[in-house]
Every structure is written in structure tokens, then in C-alpha cells.
Design a protein around this motif. Structure first.
Motif, mmCIF file in Angstrom:
data_model
loop_
_atom_site.group_PDB
_atom_site.id
_atom_site.type_symbol
_atom_site.label_atom_id
_atom_site.label_comp_id
_atom_site.label_asym_id
_atom_site.label_seq_id
_atom_site.Cartn_x
_atom_site.Cartn_y
_atom_site.Cartn_z
ATOM 1 N N VAL A 212 0.859 -1.180 0.000
ATOM 2 C CA VAL A 212 0.000 0.000 0.000
ATOM 3 C C VAL A 212 0.901 1.238 0.000
ATOM 4 O O VAL A 212 1.662 1.457 0.941
ATOM 5 C CB VAL A 212 -0.928 0.030 1.227
ATOM 6 C CG1 VAL A 212 -1.896 1.205 1.133
ATOM 7 C CG2 VAL A 212 -1.693 -1.284 1.361
ATOM 8 N N PHE A 213 0.835 2.028 -1.075
ATOM 9 C CA PHE A 213 1.630 3.248 -1.196
ATOM 10 C C PHE A 213 0.717 4.454 -0.982
ATOM 11 O O PHE A 213 -0.253 4.640 -1.723
ATOM 12 C CB PHE A 213 2.289 3.330 -2.574
ATOM 13 C CG PHE A 213 3.350 2.295 -2.804
ATOM 14 C CD1 PHE A 213 4.628 2.463 -2.310
ATOM 15 C CD2 PHE A 213 3.064 1.131 -3.508
ATOM 16 C CE1 PHE A 213 5.613 1.508 -2.505
ATOM 17 C CE2 PHE A 213 4.036 0.164 -3.723
ATOM 18 C CZ PHE A 213 5.321 0.352 -3.220
ATOM 19 N N ASN A 251 0.562 1.669 -12.555
ATOM 20 C CA ASN A 251 0.998 0.285 -12.430
ATOM 21 C C ASN A 251 0.341 -0.461 -11.269
ATOM 22 O O ASN A 251 0.700 -1.612 -11.001
ATOM 23 C CB ASN A 251 2.521 0.243 -12.264
ATOM 24 C CG ASN A 251 3.250 0.567 -13.547
ATOM 25 O OD1 ASN A 251 3.393 -0.267 -14.421
ATOM 26 N ND2 ASN A 251 3.712 1.814 -13.669
ATOM 27 N N ALA A 252 -0.581 0.198 -10.591
ATOM 28 C CA ALA A 252 -1.216 -0.412 -9.427
ATOM 29 C C ALA A 252 -2.381 -1.304 -9.830
ATOM 30 O O ALA A 252 -2.942 -1.184 -10.921
ATOM 31 C CB ALA A 252 -1.701 0.679 -8.477
ATOM 32 N N THR A 253 -2.753 -2.186 -8.916
ATOM 33 C CA THR A 253 -3.969 -2.968 -9.094
ATOM 34 C C THR A 253 -5.184 -2.215 -8.562
ATOM 35 O O THR A 253 -6.316 -2.479 -8.960
ATOM 36 C CB THR A 253 -3.848 -4.322 -8.388
ATOM 37 O OG1 THR A 253 -3.504 -4.105 -7.009
ATOM 38 C CG2 THR A 253 -2.772 -5.180 -9.037
ATOM 39 N N GLN A 254 -4.958 -1.282 -7.623
ATOM 40 C CA GLN A 254 -6.017 -0.408 -7.125
ATOM 41 C C GLN A 254 -5.452 1.000 -6.988
ATOM 42 O O GLN A 254 -4.388 1.189 -6.403
ATOM 43 C CB GLN A 254 -6.522 -0.844 -5.739
ATOM 44 C CG GLN A 254 -7.193 -2.192 -5.671
ATOM 45 C CD GLN A 254 -7.629 -2.521 -4.251
ATOM 46 O OE1 GLN A 254 -8.215 -1.691 -3.547
ATOM 47 N NE2 GLN A 254 -7.332 -3.738 -3.822
ATOM 48 N N HIS A 255 -6.166 1.972 -7.527
ATOM 49 C CA HIS A 255 -5.800 3.372 -7.329
ATOM 50 C C HIS A 255 -6.968 4.076 -6.666
ATOM 51 O O HIS A 255 -8.084 4.069 -7.191
ATOM 52 C CB HIS A 255 -5.465 4.054 -8.666
ATOM 53 C CG HIS A 255 -5.191 5.532 -8.524
ATOM 54 N ND1 HIS A 255 -5.473 6.439 -9.524
ATOM 55 C CD2 HIS A 255 -4.680 6.257 -7.493
ATOM 56 C CE1 HIS A 255 -5.127 7.656 -9.128
ATOM 57 N NE2 HIS A 255 -4.658 7.570 -7.894
ATOM 58 N N ILE A 325 -6.376 -5.557 2.379
ATOM 59 C CA ILE A 325 -5.454 -5.555 3.515
ATOM 60 C C ILE A 325 -5.712 -6.779 4.387
ATOM 61 O O ILE A 325 -4.781 -7.448 4.853
ATOM 62 C CB ILE A 325 -5.602 -4.245 4.312
ATOM 63 C CG1 ILE A 325 -5.124 -3.060 3.465
ATOM 64 C CG2 ILE A 325 -4.833 -4.315 5.628
ATOM 65 C CD1 ILE A 325 -5.439 -1.700 4.061
ATOM 66 N N HIS A 326 -6.972 -7.092 4.595
ATOM 67 C CA HIS A 326 -7.322 -8.265 5.412
ATOM 68 C C HIS A 326 -6.833 -9.562 4.784
ATOM 69 O O HIS A 326 -6.304 -10.445 5.477
ATOM 70 C CB HIS A 326 -8.841 -8.312 5.593
ATOM 71 C CG HIS A 326 -9.363 -9.657 6.005
ATOM 72 N ND1 HIS A 326 -8.972 -10.284 7.168
ATOM 73 C CD2 HIS A 326 -10.242 -10.510 5.386
ATOM 74 C CE1 HIS A 326 -9.581 -11.458 7.262
ATOM 75 N NE2 HIS A 326 -10.356 -11.617 6.191
ATOM 76 N N ARG A 327 -6.967 -9.700 3.491
ATOM 77 C CA ARG A 327 -6.617 -10.951 2.821
ATOM 78 C C ARG A 327 -5.108 -11.156 2.707
ATOM 79 O O ARG A 327 -4.638 -12.286 2.529
ATOM 80 C CB ARG A 327 -7.248 -10.987 1.435
ATOM 81 C CG ARG A 327 -8.769 -11.181 1.475
ATOM 82 C CD ARG A 327 -9.347 -11.203 0.070
ATOM 83 N NE ARG A 327 -10.778 -11.497 0.089
ATOM 84 C CZ ARG A 327 -11.560 -11.476 -0.979
ATOM 85 N NH1 ARG A 327 -11.046 -11.175 -2.167
ATOM 86 N NH2 ARG A 327 -12.852 -11.762 -0.878
ATOM 87 N N GLY A 328 -4.352 -10.085 2.802
ATOM 88 C CA GLY A 328 -2.910 -10.208 2.652
ATOM 89 C C GLY A 328 -2.271 -10.955 3.817
ATOM 90 O O GLY A 328 -2.611 -10.738 4.975
ATOM 91 N N SER A 332 2.546 -4.581 3.518
ATOM 92 C CA SER A 332 3.456 -3.487 3.853
ATOM 93 C C SER A 332 2.828 -2.163 3.444
ATOM 94 O O SER A 332 2.218 -2.052 2.381
ATOM 95 C CB SER A 332 4.813 -3.668 3.168
ATOM 96 O OG SER A 332 4.670 -3.795 1.770
ATOM 97 N N PHE A 333 2.982 -1.169 4.309
ATOM 98 C CA PHE A 333 2.457 0.172 4.077
ATOM 99 C C PHE A 333 3.639 1.116 3.889
ATOM 100 O O PHE A 333 4.547 1.162 4.725
ATOM 101 C CB PHE A 333 1.619 0.641 5.267
ATOM 102 C CG PHE A 333 0.451 -0.246 5.599
ATOM 103 C CD1 PHE A 333 -0.812 0.020 5.081
ATOM 104 C CD2 PHE A 333 0.601 -1.349 6.435
ATOM 105 C CE1 PHE A 333 -1.899 -0.794 5.394
ATOM 106 C CE2 PHE A 333 -0.471 -2.162 6.752
ATOM 107 C CZ PHE A 333 -1.728 -1.896 6.228
ATOM 108 N N TRP A 334 3.621 1.907 2.804
ATOM 109 C CA TRP A 334 4.738 2.779 2.462
ATOM 110 C C TRP A 334 4.244 4.197 2.263
ATOM 111 O O TRP A 334 3.244 4.414 1.584
ATOM 112 C CB TRP A 334 5.417 2.295 1.171
ATOM 113 C CG TRP A 334 5.795 0.848 1.201
ATOM 114 C CD1 TRP A 334 4.998 -0.216 0.877
ATOM 115 C CD2 TRP A 334 7.049 0.293 1.590
ATOM 116 N NE1 TRP A 334 5.682 -1.398 1.036
ATOM 117 C CE2 TRP A 334 6.958 -1.113 1.470
ATOM 118 C CE3 TRP A 334 8.267 0.843 2.007
ATOM 119 C CZ2 TRP A 334 8.012 -1.969 1.759
ATOM 120 C CZ3 TRP A 334 9.316 -0.006 2.305
ATOM 121 C CH2 TRP A 334 9.182 -1.395 2.185
#
Length: 762
Positions: A212-213, A251-255, A325-328, A332-334
Motif C-alpha cells: 500500500v503506497f 501500475n497499481a492494481t487499485q488506485h 489488507i485483510h486478505r494479505g 506493507s504500508f509505504w
């Protein structure tokens, strides 16, 4: 050049400087040690190849530097260095070019009565430095002189500057330009973890299954880190939270293109969903944190409908993000400047930390609440600059800490202030009020980079004396100075830098500084002796000598590095992440035994002997707080400092423009190759809907105005920005003529990322 003065102080300096320049071989007693002029250190063969850490961004890449006849002639990425693994960004490939720029400062410059900067000898320059600053202190008090430092100099230079300024020269106030980029992360970590401790290692980029960026664009700002993401074999979910459709967002899967500066509300909304659905790690929360029950109650009202309304996102987008986030298994959060440069930055960073804590995503491979640093030695500035914390992450207010530092340095404890310095913005306010009358700026370009830039020249006119110490006499700030001190740059001195993942890496001297330029370290040495406090720094004869002193100061601290056995160990180990405390065993020979990849778990003799190349913090669930528990910290979101209005209906966003630009372009602009990789003139990104409504054509000239100024730039019509928003890269001087001087109340970091502007055809 002006004839040197003949005072006893000038005589000592003259003898020292003649020794430096090789015109005398005696009288080194007064200022002992090697001042670093001449060729590269003798331990490097004239045609050797050596590895040095890059001096641009915080990634800390290893560069292989090739020498010919004792001078660096070329470089290539170091394939074995654990940071970049053989990769380099455009800036890294061109790292040597700025050293050969024709506008290098090669001699001290002093402004005469006619207002013109003219060359003078070092004796005259240092004499003026000491005389003018001492006179100011005599007239206005010891604290009427301050300094502004930088994240661009080495750890050893930070330590010297801080100790010289506060203990030797009697200054109380000094801060660094890292206040502009990383102060938020430092404060957030200190409050949540008990110490400024980024927990991650770059391997986490490759080991997460969800990244997560938030307010981060590593594709452009940290391209080597993004390359590490691309090496991830887990086909990870990549979530980008950013108002712009950045290169990383593409390039993200979710924006999640949220409303600017609504990220704190979004993060509290994600926490609410995660808690309501039972997606928390109750065991980790119970054993390793405190304050969760109160936090649960606080976020209860941040319902999906409320958050969607305030962020301009859909309920579906918010829920999908929380569910990911739950399924991961390893999340990592950046974050970086999009979070740090905000009016409520510290609480936003802590909201990210809260998500990691409640889901147990910390201390394991591929996890963490991870702040990506900006400058090459921002972490060094945070721990060793002696500004808002005492050397080694100690506390000015703690008498035990003051006594410890005084004991290591062999100084009177009464010389150490009992409280921290003013922050950057408070120093600038002090100038405005007439409380700061002398200012010493080291390796930063305030007149370009400071928020609400138009105010800087008028502020500096209120000073009695302004000194700028820099590689170039042509920066906007140097042109305002009364005295310019010519400094060596990266590649012209030795020391260490600390990157984003806490890795100490070596900097090598591979080129001679031009003319009479000296390393910052040796300028500090000259000033110490001329000021009359040279005896206090009698053992500070070289960067490595200071490194050993710094090691002693870190003993027992979370950043303890007493186990690092000198620069050679850093070279051989590919850098060392702190902490690395001393062990009761392990001569250097045993540390070298076997490759770094040796499985120490199967070889007890090697356990804890050679630092692993990738190490993260908090694997045991213990933090640096008195009770060992991390804190949940939170606060009500606050409105932006400058909302839009009919007169100024657009939101201006700022950030990094390309991977070929760096800060105020004072170095990257020296490279013809890098200049070809970014637009020469300022441009503004405008949404096509807004451009059509205002009659703005692509590549036409547009006027952008705020309550603080008006500039003209080139229109870049693009869907990367949303309607009602525009974007300008921070590298152009025009940008900070517009920005609004709002500051986070806890970190004192400027809010560069949001202000109200108007837009029309020029």
C-alpha cells in the motif's frame, strides 16, 4: 585577493592552511590531521575500483567508481551491493558530473561595502565568520546566531556541525532541510514506537503480497525501490492512495484518487472497516500495543458513507481496499512526501502505523509501516545532527542523556542545552522578529526550496550576517550571502550515509575538490580552531575518528552501532543496518569467515558475527517505549489551511517531476544528459476538462497565481490530475512562489502539497 589579517587567530589559521596546501610540512600541531586536499586517499591505488554509496536520494545505492591516475573517471552500479543489486537510476549514472561543473565555488567569497562578492583567502573568510558571529552574539545574545543544515552531508559532518554549533559556539538553534521532508516520520515513529525507527528492509518490497503506497510515487522518486517491487514473485496487490494518477498509480492494481488532504479520514475509515469486520490481530494487539480500545471507539464514527463523502471515493473502493489488507498474509504500508508534507502530517503517518499494528503487519518479512526517506542522509540528520534531538537520538531534556554525551565527548555538561532547537520555520520566524541576526546555511538552497519562497529575500535582509557553505556560488541562496564558503561535494570527501532502511554505507573520496574548496568536515575544523574551541575537538581529526566517537555515543541506544568495526567492515559487508551493538566475541577475522549468505542458523560459530544484509525491527513484538508496547495515536482530522475560493478555485499539488531531477536542480542541471530527460522550463499539469473550459491549449503559456505570487508556466494537458486540481514539480523555482506556509503542529513540517490557486491563459 584580500590580504589576510595578521591577528593571532589568523596566524594559527594561516599555518594550518599552508600545511593543508602542502606549502609547509610542519606546524600541524595547531590543527592536526589531513585536510583532504590533493589526490584520493593513499589506500586507494591510482587505478583502483572502489564502491561508494550514492549521494543523491535515500535509496543508498552502491556505485562502483573507476579511478585513473588517482581521479574518478567513470562509474557503474555495484552488482553485489544489497540495496540496488546492479541497478542505478539516471541520477546515479551521472553522479560524478556535478563535481566538474564550471560554476563550482573554488574560493571563499566576501561581500564588500559596494555589495559585490569578491574572492578572499581562507584566513580572511574564517576570520570574518568568527568576528561577525561573535559580535552578533555579544550584542544580541548567544542564541541570536543559528544554522540551517542539510540531509546531503555525512554523518560525521552532522555530528561535528551539531557539536561545534551547540557546545563550541554556544548556539541553541540549528535545524536541517530534512525538516522539509522527513520530520513527520521521525516524530510519528518516536511517539508510536518510542524511537525514530523505520522497521523495514528493502527485501520487504519483494516479500509482500499486498503493498500500500500512500502519497508515494516510487516509480519516479525512488526508481530502484520500484525495481525491487517489480522483483516481487508473489504477484502482489499494489494499492496506491494519491489524488494524481501517478506513474506508480498506473501500475497499481487499485488506485484510490482521493480528495487532496483527505487521507487521514480515509485511513480512519479503513481502520473502522477492519475492526468492524473482525479483521484484526487480537493477539498482537494484546501483547504488543496499548491504547487500542480507545482507538476502536474513536474510529467508530468513520463509517464508509461518511468517509466516501469526505474523500470523493466510493464505498466500494474503500471496502475493497480494506478487504485486500485483510486478505494479505504480508502487508506493507509505504509513505513519503504526500503524507509528510501536510498540515496534519504526523497524525496521518500514525494512522498508517495504526493499520499495521492492528493487523499485526509489523516485524515479519514483507510487512511494516514504512517511511521512505528523501535525501541521501536524512536518517543521519534525524539521529546525529544535534538539532531537535541530542546526538545519537538522545534527549536534551534528559539529564542522564546529557551526562552520557558530555562524558563521551569529554566536555562540561553545562555546555549542552536543556532543550531542543527551534525548527526550521521557527528559525525563519525568529529572523522576522529580529531574534536571529546571524545565519549559517550549509548545503541547502533556502531561497529556492522554502515554502512561500517570495518571503525569503526580505527575511534575509533583516540579518546582520548570512553565511552560505556550498559546492556552488550560483545558487539563489549563495547569491544573497555576505560570505560564501566553498565546500567539497559527494565524491570529494569520506564519511558515511544512512539510507531509508537504516543502512550505514561508506562514502569515498574519489576526486579532488576544485581550487581551495574543502570538505564540510574540514571547514568545521577550521572554524572550531579559529573560534577558540579547538581543544574540545582535538580528537576529531578525521571522519573515521568521529565515526568512532559517534559509535560510543550510540551505546545502549536503539541505534547502537558499537559493533561496527570501522569503515572497512562497512565496505566488506555491503553496509550495515543499525542496530549492530558490540558482542562479547567476534574478532574481525571471524566476522569475515564465510560468505554473507552463510546459513548462520546451522553454524553457531557464525551466529550474530556478520550482519545479515537485510534486517528488520520488532520481530519479537517489543518496541522502544518504557513498557515495550507500541502506541495507538490519533486525533480529529482538521480542515486544510487554505481552502479553495471563487478567487482561487484550484488546488495546487506539488511533487517530484522526473527521476532525472533532484531538489532545486543545483546538481542535476549540471548534466547535459539529465537535462535532456526533463523539461527545461516549469510546466503545470491541467485536466482536459479544465483546459477546455478555460480555453487553454496544450503547450500554451498559462498564468498560475496564489495569494502569495503569480508565475507563468507551460500547460501540460493530461488526465493524470483530476478536475479542479493542478500539479507542478517542486524542482522549478517558480513553484514555491505559490505555496502556502502551513505547518504540521507536531513535526513543524511545511505543507507543500496543498494550496489554493487560480489558473488562466497567460
Amino acid at each position: 585577493m584580500t590580504k589576510p589579517a595578521t591577528s593571532p587567530q589568523a596566524t594559527v589559521l594561516g599555518n594550518a592552511l599552508r600545511s593543508i596546501n602542502g606549502r609547509m610540512t610542519t606546524e600541524l600541531v595547531q590543527v592536526p590531521g589531513d585536510f583532504g586536499l590533493g589526490q584520493v586517499p593513499s589506500r586507494l591505488a591510482p587505478d583502483a575500483t572502489t564502491t561508494s554509496v550514492c549521494g543523491f536520494c535515500s535509496t543508498g545505492c552502491g556505485l562502483k567508481i573507476h579511478l585513473k591516475d588517482g581521479q574518478a573517471v567513470n562509474l557503474s552500479p555495484e552488482t553485489d551491493y544489497p540495496v540496488n543489486l546492479g541497478m542505478a537510476c539516471p541520477k546515479g549514472w551521472e553522479a560524478l558530473t556535478p563535481l566538474a561543473a564550471p560554476d563550482r565555488a573554488t574560493t571563499p567569497l566576501f561581500r564588500g561595502a559596494d555589495g559585490v562578492l569578491r574572492p578572499v583567502e581562507w584566513e580572511t573568510a574564517i576570520g570574518a565568520f568568527c568576528d561577525r558571529f561573535k559580535n552578533i552574539q555579544t550584542e544580541h545574545g548567544a542564541h541570536s546566531v543559528a544554522w540551517i543544515g542539510t540531509g546531503q552531508i555525512c554523518v560525521e559532518e552532522f555530528a561535528f556541525l551539531g557539536a561545534l554549533g551547540k557546545f563550541g559556539m554556544g548556539m541553541k538553534h540549528g535545524d536541517g532541510n530534512t525538516r522539509q521532508c522527513m520530520a513527520t516520520a521521525a516524530v510519528a515513529y518516536m511517539e508510536s514506537f518510542g524511537f525514530d525507527a523505520p522497521p523495514f528492509t528493502y527485501a520487504d518490497f519483494e516479500q509482500s503480497d499486498v503493498l500500500v503506497f500512500i502519497g508515494a510515487n516510487p516509480c519516479i522518486a525512488h526508481p530502484i525501490m520500484w525495481q525491487r517491487v517489480l522483483r516481487n514473485p508473489n504477484k502482489p496487490e499494489i494499492i496506491v492512495v494519491d489524488p494524481r494518477r501517478t506513474e506508480t498509480a498506473v501500475n497499481a492494481t487499485q488506485h484510490l484518487p482521493l480528495k487532496p488532504k483527505s487521507d487521514l479520514t480515509l485511513l480512519y475509515g479503513l481502520a473502522h472497516l477492519i475492526i468492524e469486520n473482525g479483521w484484526i490481530d487480537e493477539g498482537f494487539i494484546a501483547e504488543s500495543t496499548t491504547g487500542f480500545d480507545e482507538f476502536r471507539e474513536f474510529v467508530h464514527r468513520f463509517t464508509p458513507d461518511k468517509v466516501a463523502a469526505e474523500t470523493n471515493l466510493t464505498v466500494g473502493q474503500i471496502y475493497h481496499c480494506a478487504e485486500s489488507i485483510h486478505r494479505g498474509k504480508a502487508v506493507s504500508f509505504w509513505w513519503t512526501m504526500g503524507v509528510n508534507q501536510s498540515h496534519e502530517a504526523t497524525r496521518t503517518a500514525q494512522a498508517i502505523i495504526n493499520l499495521a499494528l492492528m493487523t499485526g503487519n509489523i516485524g515479519r518479512p514483507g510487512t511494516g509501516a514504512n517511511s521512505i526517506t528523501g535525501q541521501c542522509n536524512a536518517m543521519g540528520s534525524r539521529l546525529f545532527s544535534n538539532t531537535t534531538n541530542l546526538l545519537g537520538g538522545h534527549d536534551f531534556k534528559n539529564p542522564v542523556h546529557r551526562a552520557k554525551v558530555a562524558g563521551v565527548l569529554g566536555i562540561d555538561e553545562r555546555l549542552i542545552p536543556h532543550e531542543a532547537s527551534w525548527a526550521y520555520d521557527q528559525i525563519m520566524d525568529g529572523i522576522d522578529r529580529g531574534e536571529i541576526k546571524g545565519l549559517w546555511i550549509i548545503a541547502t538552497n533556502t531561497a529556492h526550496s522554502w515554502i512561500n519562497q517570495n518571503s525569503v529575500p526580505d527575511l534575509f535582509k533583516k540579518l546582520d550576517f548570512l553565511v552560505v557553505q556550498d559546492m556552488y556560488a550560483t545558487t539563489e541562496t549563495a547569491q544573497l550571502a555576505d560570505l560564501v564558503l566553498p565546500a567539497g561535494g559527494w565524491g570529494e570527501k569520506e564519511g558515511t550515509l544512512i539510507n531509508s532502511e537504516r543502512r550505514f554505507g561508506p562514502v569515498k573520496k574519489v576526486s579532488r575538490a576544485p581550487g581551495q574548496a574543502l570538505s564540510d568536515f574540514n571547514i568545521f575544523r577550521l572554524i572550531a580552531h579559529a573560534w577558540g574551541c579547538g581543544e574540545m575537538f582535538r580528537e576529531w581529526t578525521s571522519p573515521e575518528a568521529v565515526f568512532r566517537i559517534v559509535q560510543q555515543i550510540t551505546a545502549g541506544q536503539p541505534c547502537d552501532i558499537t559493533g561496527i568495526e570501522g569503515y572497512q567492515m562497512l565496505d566488506e559487508c555491503g553496509g550495515v543496518q543499525w542496530p549492530w551493538p558490540a558482542k562479547p566475541y567476534g574478532a574481525m577475522e571471524s566476522r569475515r569467515e564465510g560468505a554473507l549468505g552463510t546459513d548462520r542458523s546451522r553454524n553457531p560459530e557464525l551466529q550474530n558475527s556478520v550482519p545479515e544484509q537485510e534486517r528488520r525491527l520488532f520481530a519479537d513484538g517489543k518496541f522502544f517505549t518504557p513498557d515495550g508496547r507500541a502506541r495507538f495515536v490519533y486525533e480529529e482530522p482538521r480542515p486544510v489551511a487554505e481552502p479553495t475560493s471563487p478567487a482561487y478555485p484550484f488546488v495546487l499539488l506539488t511533487g517530484r517531476g522526473t527521476s532525472a531531477q533532484w531538489h532545486t536542480n543545483s546538481r542535476t542541471a549540471k548534466s547535459a544528459i539529465l537535462r535532456q530527460l526533463y523539461p527545461a522550463n516549469a510546466y503545470v499539469e491541467i485536466n482536459p476538462e479544465d483546459a477546455a473550459r478555460l480555453g487553454i491549449e496544450p503547450n500554451s503559456r498559462v498564468e498560475v497565481s496564489s495569494p502569495r505570487g503569480r508565475i507563468v508556466a507551460t500547460a501540460f494537458v493530461t488526465g493524470t490530475v483530476q478536475p479542479g486540481q493542478i500539479f507542478m514539480p517542486m524542482h522549478y523555482a517558480e513553484t514555491n512562489k505559490l505555496t502556502h506556509p502551513a505547518f504540521d503542529p507536531y513535526s513543524r513540517q511545511p505543507s507543500y502539497k496543498h494550496c489554493a490557486v487560480n489558473l488562466k491563459p497567460a
